[in-house]
Design an enzyme around this catalytic site. Structure first.
Site, short mmCIF file in Angstrom:
data_model
loop_
_atom_site.label_atom_id
_atom_site.label_comp_id
_atom_site.label_asym_id
_atom_site.label_seq_id
_atom_site.Cartn_x
_atom_site.Cartn_y
_atom_site.Cartn_z
CB SER A 11 -126.69 -83.13 -62.39
OG SER A 11 -127.12 -84.57 -62.41
CG HIS B 85 -124.39 -83.34 -65.81
ND1 HIS B 85 -123.14 -83.65 -66.61
CD2 HIS B 85 -124.29 -84.54 -64.88
CE1 HIS B 85 -122.26 -84.60 -66.03
NE2 HIS B 85 -122.85 -85.01 -65.17
CG ASP C 201 -125.12 -87.57 -63.74
OD1 ASP C 201 -123.95 -87.78 -64.05
OD2 ASP C 201 -125.77 -86.86 -62.87
CG MET D 189 -125.30 -93.70 -62.39
SD MET D 189 -125.54 -93.32 -60.88
CE MET D 189 -125.11 -91.57 -60.64
CG HIS E 280 -120.93 -88.15 -66.25
ND1 HIS E 280 -121.07 -87.92 -64.80
CD2 HIS E 280 -119.86 -89.30 -66.47
CE1 HIS E 280 -119.95 -88.42 -64.22
NE2 HIS E 280 -119.36 -89.45 -65.10
CG MET F 283 -120.70 -92.63 -64.02
SD MET F 283 -121.73 -91.42 -62.67
CE MET F 283 -122.81 -90.70 -63.77
CG MET G 203 -115.68 -88.01 -61.82
SD MET G 203 -117.41 -87.60 -62.34
CE MET G 203 -118.33 -87.86 -60.82
CG ASP H 273 -120.55 -84.43 -62.41
OD1 ASP H 273 -121.29 -84.14 -61.42
OD2 ASP H 273 -120.72 -85.62 -62.85
#
Ligand code: DX5
Ligand code: ZN
Length: 214
Positions: free
Chosen positions: A6, A31, A33, A35, A64, A66, A135, A173
């Site tokens: 990540s 990965h 992320d 957000m 990913h 979020m 998660m 994750d």
């Protein structure tokens, strides 16, 4: 085992160097992320960073989200370079439609489940999904402590997969280290995300190899 480091834990002042390190490593995926400050109490980065990473790697980009109600942005994620796009069950009002949109754009579609969400919620969607992300922390931050019940949840999901004859991958994750990698593998995990454990280790590429051979 698929290893997906990540980037959230990388040195953002040297992101090109960090991506080049991953290119030379045994990492299978990268990965990313994203957000939004709404679904999770943190804001990370968005399209310009994803595009920049895409320019420097041919590794699979495992994105990913979020993000609350991400439907309007799906095509933009494809254009920015995402290969796999995982959305949260808890953040999508029309999840079936969202998964269909992701596949129609030419990406693989994933569903992420928060630690409190029953595994069985994916039952109506097993043929619409390419990956289920368990998660093992509450999403929003890197460097959190692994929640051990995630191992049971992976096992339950692997059983559900077998019973339904489905073929989605199981990814985990949050707080992944050598202390839990083997147990996750035995439980049925196919892919592990690791942020802090990789980037804060003295030799990130050696750490990636160790996780891969867990
Ligand atoms: C947490 C993110 C994770 C995070 C993992 O919300 O989804 O991908 O970067 O970081 P570590 O491995 O440090 O827990
Ligand atoms: Zn993540």
């Amino acid at each position: 085992m698929i290893i997906s480091p990540s980037l959230l834990a990388c040195d953002f002042g040297n992101i090109q160097k960090e991506v080049e390190m991953l290119n030379q490593s045994e990492a299978d995926w990268i990965h990313i992320d994203v957000m939004d400050g709404v679904f999770v109490p943190n804001i990370s980065f968005g399209f310009p960073v994803l595009e920049a990473v895409r320019k420097h790697t041919s590794k699979v980009l495992d994105v990913h989200l979020m993000v609350q109600d991400c439907s309007p942005y799906i095509e933009a994620f494809k254009k920015a370079g995402a290969d796999w796009l995982t959305v949260h069950y808890e953040a999508c009002t029309h999840l079936h439609r969202t998964l269909t949109q992701i596949r129609d754009c030419g990406m693989k579609a994933g569903i992420a489940l928060n630690p409190h969400t029953p595994i069985s919620v994916i039952l109506p969607l097993v043929s619409e999904v390419d990956l289920v992300l368990i998660m093992s922390v509450n999403p929003g931050f890197g460097g959190q402590k692994f929640i051990p019940n995630a191992i049971n949840r992976v096992q339950e999901l692997a059983q559900l997969r077998e019973k339904t004859n489905a073929s989605f991958l199981i990814e985990v994750d949050g707080g992944v280290t050598m202390d839990n990698a083997q147990a996750l593998k035995s439980a049925g995990a196919d892919a592990l995300v690791a942020g802090s454990f990789v980037f804060h280790s003295p030799q990130p590429s050696t750490t990636i190899t160790a996780l891969k051979n867990c």
